[in-house]
Design an enzyme around this catalytic site. Sequence first.
Site, PDB file in Angstrom:
ATOM      1  N   HIS A 137       0.755   0.458 -13.295  1.00 28.36           N
ATOM      2  CA  HIS A 137       1.491  -0.766 -13.611  1.00 28.36           C
ATOM      3  C   HIS A 137       2.986  -0.435 -13.727  1.00 28.36           C
ATOM      4  O   HIS A 137       3.343   0.567 -14.348  1.00 28.36           O
ATOM      5  CB  HIS A 137       0.975  -1.358 -14.934  1.00 28.36           C
ATOM      6  CG  HIS A 137       1.615  -2.659 -15.271  1.00 28.36           C
ATOM      7  ND1 HIS A 137       1.274  -3.829 -14.622  1.00 28.36           N
ATOM      8  CD2 HIS A 137       2.599  -2.981 -16.144  1.00 28.36           C
ATOM      9  CE1 HIS A 137       2.024  -4.815 -15.094  1.00 28.36           C
ATOM     10  NE2 HIS A 137       2.830  -4.328 -16.019  1.00 28.36           N
ATOM     11  N   MET A 186      -4.339  -7.224  -6.830  1.00 30.84           N
ATOM     12  CA  MET A 186      -3.863  -8.344  -7.638  1.00 30.84           C
ATOM     13  C   MET A 186      -4.989  -9.224  -8.187  1.00 30.84           C
ATOM     14  O   MET A 186      -4.852 -10.451  -8.263  1.00 30.84           O
ATOM     15  CB  MET A 186      -2.880  -9.196  -6.814  1.00 30.84           C
ATOM     16  CG  MET A 186      -1.696  -8.402  -6.271  1.00 30.84           C
ATOM     17  SD  MET A 186      -0.781  -7.509  -7.551  1.00 30.84           S
ATOM     18  CE  MET A 186       0.124  -8.877  -8.263  1.00 30.84           C
ATOM     19  N   ARG A 187      -6.092  -8.614  -8.559  1.00 29.80           N
ATOM     20  CA  ARG A 187      -7.193  -9.378  -9.133  1.00 29.80           C
ATOM     21  C   ARG A 187      -7.717  -8.679 -10.379  1.00 29.80           C
ATOM     22  O   ARG A 187      -7.775  -7.456 -10.415  1.00 29.80           O
ATOM     23  CB  ARG A 187      -8.348  -9.496  -8.132  1.00 29.80           C
ATOM     24  CG  ARG A 187      -8.000 -10.404  -7.013  1.00 29.80           C
ATOM     25  CD  ARG A 187      -9.037 -10.517  -5.946  1.00 29.80           C
ATOM     26  NE  ARG A 187      -8.442 -11.323  -4.899  1.00 29.80           N
ATOM     27  CZ  ARG A 187      -8.460 -12.650  -4.874  1.00 29.80           C
ATOM     28  NH1 ARG A 187      -9.115 -13.309  -5.794  1.00 29.80           N
ATOM     29  NH2 ARG A 187      -7.834 -13.309  -3.925  1.00 29.80           N
ATOM     30  N   GLY A 232       0.783  -1.233   0.000  1.00 28.46           N
ATOM     31  CA  GLY A 232       0.000   0.000   0.000  1.00 28.46           C
ATOM     32  C   GLY A 232       0.814   1.282   0.000  1.00 28.46           C
ATOM     33  O   GLY A 232       0.330   2.330   0.443  1.00 28.46           O
TER      34      GLY A 232
HETATM   35  C1  GRF Z   1       3.219  -1.202  -7.622  1.00 26.79           C
HETATM   36  O1  GRF Z   1       4.496  -1.381  -8.160  1.00 26.79           O
HETATM   37  C2  GRF Z   1       2.188  -1.167  -8.702  1.00 26.79           C
HETATM   38  O2  GRF Z   1       2.659  -0.654  -9.902  1.00 26.79           O
HETATM   39  C3  GRF Z   1       1.843  -2.619  -8.885  1.00 26.79           C
HETATM   40  O3  GRF Z   1       1.884  -3.153  -7.590  1.00 26.79           O
HETATM   41  C4  GRF Z   1       2.791  -2.400  -6.796  1.00 26.79           C
HETATM   42  C5  GRF Z   1       2.058  -2.023  -5.538  1.00 26.79           C
HETATM   43  O4  GRF Z   1       2.934  -1.463  -4.576  1.00 26.79           O
HETATM   44  N1  GRF Z   1       0.568  -2.742  -9.576  1.00 26.79           N
HETATM   45  P1  GRF Z   1       2.318  -0.829  -3.251  1.00 26.79           P
HETATM   46  O5  GRF Z   1       1.429  -1.881  -2.594  1.00 26.79           O
HETATM   47  O6  GRF Z   1       1.554   0.395  -3.618  1.00 26.79           O
HETATM   48  O7  GRF Z   1       3.497  -0.519  -2.371  1.00 26.79           O
END
Ligand code: GRF
Length: 200
Positions: free
Chosen positions: A109, A90-91, A12
């Site tokens: 991303h 992640m979904r 997060g």
């Molecule tokens: C980030 O690198 C984002 O681009 C990817 O997942 C990661 C999340 O990082 N989709 P965080 O949980 O915000 O630290």
Amino acid sequence: MKRIAVFASGEGSNFEAIVTACEQGAIAARTVLVVCDRPGARVVERAAAHGVECFAFTPKSYASKADYEREIVARLDAAGVDLVCLAGYMRILSEVMLAAYGGRIVNIHPSLLPAFKGAHAIEQAVACGVKVYGATIHWVDASLDGGRIIAQRAFEYDGDDVEEVERRMHRIEHALYAETIDKLVKGQEKWETGILNRKK
Ligand code: GRF
């Protein structure tokens, strides 16, 4: 003031950057809801620390993805959310979320899309010997990391230390996401379906 929700599954750090930017006025919006599919994730604690309502759920306790997404949509509606920001969620979203909030969902991303889609973008880029890395903000549709691109920012790195790339990537992401969300909520960036000023 526009109201945003952040969806995350883990650390997060992007949520932290977004909520802090909102608190400091660098994003002209309020973060009103966090949605998290892992109740033990660090982002849940971060939401509490900022006093942001959090819906943390366990997907397996629902009969189907459609079922838990209906619950998410109800919570987004109740919170009056204008823009959904996926940040390490992640979904893949199903038709339930897309039918209700399509055109109002963005994702970040850690690659210069359309290169390196999917969950292991940084590892794959390092394994390929990439020299220019970057982050992408894009609209979310039913495809994997395939919606129209809104913003990208690149950095150069010539090495093979995945953790170093992750560190640099996060710095870029935090700044780019906050700037892009601010432009979106101010109407300075084109919305996918011109939905910004829709009547509720
Ligand atoms: C980030 O690198 C984002 O681009 C990817 O997942 C990661 C999340 O990082 N989709 P965080 O949980 O915000 O630290």
